[in-house]
Design a protein around this motif. Structure first.
Motif, PDB file in Angstrom:
ATOM      1  N   ALA A 176       0.755  -1.330  -0.047  1.00  0.00           N
ATOM      2  CA  ALA A 176       0.214   0.301  -0.219  1.00  0.00           C
ATOM      3  C   ALA A 176       0.830   1.151  -0.036  1.00  0.00           C
ATOM      4  N   GLU A 177       1.764   1.733   0.945  1.00  0.00           N
ATOM      5  CA  GLU A 177       3.105   2.525   1.207  1.00  0.00           C
ATOM      6  C   GLU A 177       3.951   2.716  -0.435  1.00  0.00           C
ATOM      7  N   GLU A 178       3.789   1.865  -1.522  1.00  0.00           N
ATOM      8  CA  GLU A 178       4.792   1.477  -2.447  1.00  0.00           C
ATOM      9  C   GLU A 178       4.014   2.169  -3.700  1.00  0.00           C
ATOM     10  N   ALA A 180       3.804   5.150  -5.499  1.00  0.00           N
ATOM     11  CA  ALA A 180       4.286   5.395  -7.460  1.00  0.00           C
ATOM     12  C   ALA A 180       2.894   6.367  -7.651  1.00  0.00           C
ATOM     13  N   GLU A 181       1.942   6.319  -6.931  1.00  0.00           N
ATOM     14  CA  GLU A 181       1.105   6.820  -7.308  1.00  0.00           C
ATOM     15  C   GLU A 181       1.338   8.962  -7.078  1.00  0.00           C
ATOM     16  N   ALA A 182       2.056   8.976  -5.400  1.00  0.00           N
ATOM     17  CA  ALA A 182       2.938  10.424  -5.420  1.00  0.00           C
ATOM     18  C   ALA A 182       3.316  10.870  -6.756  1.00  0.00           C
ATOM     19  N   LYS A 183       4.204   9.722  -7.110  1.00  0.00           N
ATOM     20  CA  LYS A 183       4.975  10.066  -8.354  1.00  0.00           C
ATOM     21  C   LYS A 183       5.156  10.492  -9.116  1.00  0.00           C
ATOM     22  N   LYS A 184       3.907   9.440  -9.697  1.00  0.00           N
ATOM     23  CA  LYS A 184       3.007  10.425 -10.962  1.00  0.00           C
ATOM     24  C   LYS A 184       2.259  11.203 -10.814  1.00  0.00           C
TER      25      LYS A 184
END
Length: 413
Positions: free
Chosen positions: A72-74, A78-82
């Motif tokens: 969930a953290e990854e 990933a969503e934040a990075k995207k």
């Protein structure tokens, strides 16, 4: 007789045979106990096995929770990075659109207009230097390329010139050594055409360094200018070569505002005006364009304000600066004009005030009272340029002196 009596007695005794062996109550209790013990052992083994399975299930559940939390953290990262990448891309696209709009406005502003954008003398001067550049490229360059020995010589010496100019420092000792090295390179030319080509390369190197370095560090113009003057004292033709290179990249040194001519395509115009395209093929922003232009104009200003060196006069003296300032004040200003004037005054103003005195004061008054107000447009370049130039002139009026640009006084060592 005693023996006989004893035997007789014994014969009369009745002795029962041992009864057959049967389970007693004690045996049954032992068997029951053993059975219970066996059952207890069996139950204990079952319980232990069940507990082991329960522990393993609990452990697996805990591991799964950790892995799920990690996943969930990854996923969140990933969503934040995207999202950040998308926002950065949107910002970049917005900036590109802004730059394209600025460039479009600049080109629109450069369409032919009724009011002359350059004095007649300046037009003739610019034409002279552009014709000289054409002669260099069309006549001299093919001669150098056609001769392997000359081509190799110029290629090698160009590297030495570029390295020397790129390593200039703010000290007369270093500047003098660099200028001497350049003069030695020029004197080693085997023919007049090789020497002319090398003078062209020296000028190109000086202008390129100004474009790259002086745009962000105006004080770097002075060592470049001092080196140019020292070499010009021995090789006067370098002054023309410098102007050829400056006019090619920065028409504002004339000064000249390039006008897009009828039938002229955009690529030809932006090249003539000194614009560049970035890696994506888009025209550079007005801000980046203005930085490069002021870097090269600062070199021009630093050269004209340079005093006599070593008892020899400056071959490109201060009256060229007076001509430039008078011309630009008498031309309809553009958005970039206040920045150009402030750059010139910052670099050459103190010398010009010392030489022209009251005339210079009157010229600055014209800038303050009428010229700045005539700068049209609401672009960031125009607004900031007018504000900064007004502040600069107000400081002069308050102190009676022009604020000296850092680095104008070159150190001895």
């Amino acid at each position: 007789r005693e023996l006989e009596e004893t035997r007789l007695f014994l014969s009369k005794l009745s002795v029962d045979k041992p009864a057959p062996l049967i389970k007693s109550d004690v045996d049954e209790n032992v068997a029951d106990t053993l059975a219970k013990v066996e059952q207890m052992r069996h139950d204990f083994e079952n319980q232990r096995e069940q507990k082991k399975k329960a522990d393993e299930a609990e452990k697996a559940e805990a591991v799964k929770k950790v892995e799920d939390a990690k996943q969930a953290e990854e996923t969140k990262k990933a969503e934040a990075k995207k999202k950040a990448a998308e926002e950065a891309k949107q910002a970049e696209e917005a900036e590109k659109a802004k730059q394209a709009e600025e460039a479009k406005q600049a080109i629109e502003q450069s369409k032919p207009i009724e009011t002359p954008t350059t004095s007649e003398q300046a037009v003739l001067l610019a034409k002279r230097y552009r014709d000289m550049y054409s002669e260099l490229m069309n006549d001299l360059a093919p001669k150098i390329r056609a001769d392997p020995q000359k081509r190799a010589h110029c290629f090698k010496q160009r590297g030495l010139v570029t390295r020397g100019v790129g390593q200039l420092k703010d000290s007369w000792e270093f500047i003098g050594r660099t200028a001497d090295n350049i003069k030695s390179i020029l004197s080693a030319s085997a023919s007049a055409d090789v020497q002319d080509w090398m003078l062209n390369l020296v000028a190109k190197s000086l202008v390129k360094q100004a474009e790259r370095e002086v745009s962000v560090a105006p004080h770097a113009a002075y060592p470049l200018a001092a080196t140019a003057v020292l070499v010009m004292q021995a090789y006067p033709k370098l002054s023309d070569m410098l102007m050829i290179r400056l006019v090619k990249k920065c028409p504002f040194v004339v000064p000249q505002y390039m006008a897009k001519q009828p039938g002229q395509n955009t690529d030809d115009f932006i090249k003539a005006a000194g614009y560049r395209r970035n890696d994506d093929g888009d025209i550079e922003s007005e801000g980046i364009y203005a930085e490069r232009m002021t870097g090269m104009l600062a070199l021009f200003a630093a050269i004209v304000q340079m005093p006599d060196i070593g008892g020899q006069p400056n071959p490109f003296p201060v009256h060229h600066g007076w001509t430039w300032l008078a011309r630009i004040i008498n031309m309809p200003p553009r958005a970039i004009s206040p920045l150009l004037v402030q750059t010139f005054l910052s670099v050459a103003g103190p010398t010009m005030l010392g030489v022209y005195g009251r005339q210079m004061d009157k010229l600055i008054s014209v800038l303050a009272t009428t010229w700045i107000a005539s700068v049209a447009g609401s672009s960031p370049l125009a607004v900031a340029g007018k504000s900064n130039l007004t502040t600069f002139i107000n400081e002069y009026r308050s102190s009676g002196s022009i604020r000296e640009c850092k680095g104008r006084v070159i150190k001895a060592r």
